[in-house]
Design an enzyme around this catalytic site. Structure first.
Site, PDB file in Angstrom:
ATOM      1  N   ARG A  69       0.847  -1.203   0.000  1.00 24.99           N
ATOM      2  CA  ARG A  69       0.000   0.000   0.000  1.00 24.99           C
ATOM      3  C   ARG A  69       0.878   1.247   0.000  1.00 24.99           C
ATOM      4  O   ARG A  69       0.572   2.249  -0.633  1.00 24.99           O
ATOM      5  CB  ARG A  69      -0.968   0.007   1.196  1.00 24.99           C
ATOM      6  CG  ARG A  69      -1.734   1.318   1.333  1.00 24.99           C
ATOM      7  CD  ARG A  69      -3.058   1.200   2.096  1.00 24.99           C
ATOM      8  NE  ARG A  69      -2.966   0.378   3.277  1.00 24.99           N
ATOM      9  CZ  ARG A  69      -2.385   0.738   4.440  1.00 24.99           C
ATOM     10  NH1 ARG A  69      -1.845   1.930   4.551  1.00 24.99           N
ATOM     11  NH2 ARG A  69      -2.350  -0.096   5.445  1.00 24.99           N
ATOM     12  N   LYS A 221      -8.209   6.595 -19.646  1.00 22.76           N
ATOM     13  CA  LYS A 221      -8.481   7.063 -21.003  1.00 22.76           C
ATOM     14  C   LYS A 221      -7.246   6.857 -21.895  1.00 22.76           C
ATOM     15  O   LYS A 221      -6.955   5.733 -22.255  1.00 22.76           O
ATOM     16  CB  LYS A 221      -8.946   8.523 -20.958  1.00 22.76           C
ATOM     17  CG  LYS A 221      -9.999   8.805 -19.856  1.00 22.76           C
ATOM     18  CD  LYS A 221     -11.328   8.114 -20.072  1.00 22.76           C
ATOM     19  CE  LYS A 221     -12.229   8.086 -18.842  1.00 22.76           C
ATOM     20  NZ  LYS A 221     -12.487   9.351 -18.187  1.00 22.76           N
TER      21      LYS A 221
END
Ligand SMILES: *Cc1c(COP(=O)(O)O)cnc(C)c1O
Length: 409
Positions: A69, A221
């Site tokens: 993490r 994207k």
């Protein structure tokens, strides 16, 4: 493993990126963060799935990692690569574009004000209006950024952040970043300027080069580029902002999986090729649409008729892969046009290799109130195309056939 060996490997990795510092964008895309494996010579760094990392003695891990993490080798490779592309000192990748927005807003506290461009991405708008302002008491002021002197008039001592997209979605309003930075700094130097650069990708525009503080992108994207991952990214040249963002990032744990990081690196290898093709396909489609009798208006800053052409030309390498237009027709005719397209897939999102068509009024911008949509010019006939890398002839033929279908009725 001996400590000396660990050190040699870390130095090898650090030296690797230096070789490409002065290279062009496409070369960086293929090499930064992608050193051959030190032991096997594999040309692609292995995906490191481990959640935890061995230590020599308590508090002394083998390398820079102790828990995934807080840091992971595959994620670091991608972050080094993104810094190279965005002209940034530091980058972080997040579990989604929206997780990134949340992380940035966590830099603020109750009562702080954000001046935000009015047609910001719908998801960002929803997070600002429905969660952040209500639960955290952050104040958001939405406005047009067409006249930056006007924007400056709303700055006050509580103004802590400026948030914009350039170009905006779906009307492609473009903001002069150099001017925005200059005018904002002349008011106060510590206002954090954030640019959502998703529509451009670092190939077409690198806002940090114009002096903004944080650039954010939905890597879902253009960075991913193949409609197969969800991810966000931040880049900055400020050590202070990076320290704060990194602390938020590891504390809230909005980190992407190593496999997705690998997929993003794989996507970036061809970023230049994809975006160049999307730029050129989009320009041709915008020019074609301008000649069509059924089209009332075309939105594309690459067209000389666009009020944003000059600004876009000044600060961008290309004009991007989104072309919007307004069809002369009612909602039914617009739906018919969209449904008769065969190569364009009817779907939300953008930036991938395949061309997509979207009706903002019924899809991406449905949550925007109707009066606001009207004010922004997003009516029944409004269509947004996200252009892919297919053959231009096929795309234009597809549009041509859909226009012909309209004439019959
Ligand atoms: C898609 C998008 C986002 C949100 O990113 P996700 O990866 O979907 O969470 C934010 N800003 C813009 C401009 C986008 O297009």
């Amino acid at each position: 493993m001996e400590k000396e060996q660990n050190q040699t490997i870390i130095e090898y990795i650090q030296k690797h990126d230096k070789k490409y510092e002065k290279c062009g964008f496409s070369t960086k895309c293929c090499h930064i963060g992608q050193e051959p494996d030190y032991v096997t010579g594999a040309v692609n760094p292995a995906i490191q799935l481990s959640s935890t990392f061995a230590q020599h003695e308590p508090g002394v891990p083998y390398g820079p990692y102790d828990y995934s993490r807080a840091g992971n080798p595959t994620r670091s490779n991608l972050e080094r690569l993104i810094s190279g592309l965005e002209s940034a000192k530091h980058s972080l990748v997040w579990s989604s574009g929206m997780a990134t927005m949340m992380g940035i807003i966590h830099l603020l506290k109750t009562g702080d004000e954000v001046i935000c461009i009015e047609d910001v991405y719908g998801g960002t708008q929803r997070y600002f209006k429905k969660i952040s302002s209500i639960q955290q008491g952050i104040v958001f002021k939405f406005m047009s950024f067409d006249d930056i002197e006007e924007v400056k008039k709303s700055y006050n001592e509580n103004t802590k952040m400026i948030w914009l997209e350039s170009p905006t979605n779906p009307t492609l309003k473009t903001v002069d970043l150099e001017e925005l930075v200059k005018i904002t700094r002349s008011y106060r130097s510590d206002i954090i300027i954030v640019v959502d650069n998703t529509f451009m990708s670092p190939y077409n525009c690198r806002p940090l080069e114009y002096g903004v503080d944080i650039v954010v992108e939905s890597a879902t994207k253009y960075i991913g580029g193949h409609s197969d991952l969800i991810m966000g990214m931040t880049s900055t040249n400020s050590n202070d902002l990076q320290d704060k963002l990194y602390f938020i990032h590891k504390s809230i744990g909005a980190v992407p999986a190593p496999f997705d990081c690998y997929m993003a690196i794989r996507g970036i290898k061809t970023l230049s090729l994809r975006v160049e093709r999307q730029n050129s396909n989009s320009m041709k489609i915008a020019q074609y649409l301008e000649t069509q009798p059924h089209v009332e208006k075309v939105f594309y800053p690459g067209l000389e008729s666009s009020p944003y052409h000059k600004i876009a030309k000044k600060q961008q390498k290309g004009f991007g892969g989104i072309v919007s237009f307004v069809l002369k027709g009612d909602l039914n005719q617009t739906k018919k046009f969209i449904s008769s397209l065969k190569i364009f897939t009817l779907a939300e999102s953008l930036g991938s290799v395949e061309s997509l068509v979207n009706h903002p009024g019924l899809m991406t911008h449905m949550s925007v109130p109707e009066d606001v949509r009207k004010y922004l010019g997003i009516g029944d006939g409004f269509i947004r195309l996200a252009i892919g890398i297919e053959e231009i002839e096929d795309l234009i033929e597809d549009l041509e056939n859909a226009f012909k279908g309209l004439e019959i009725n």
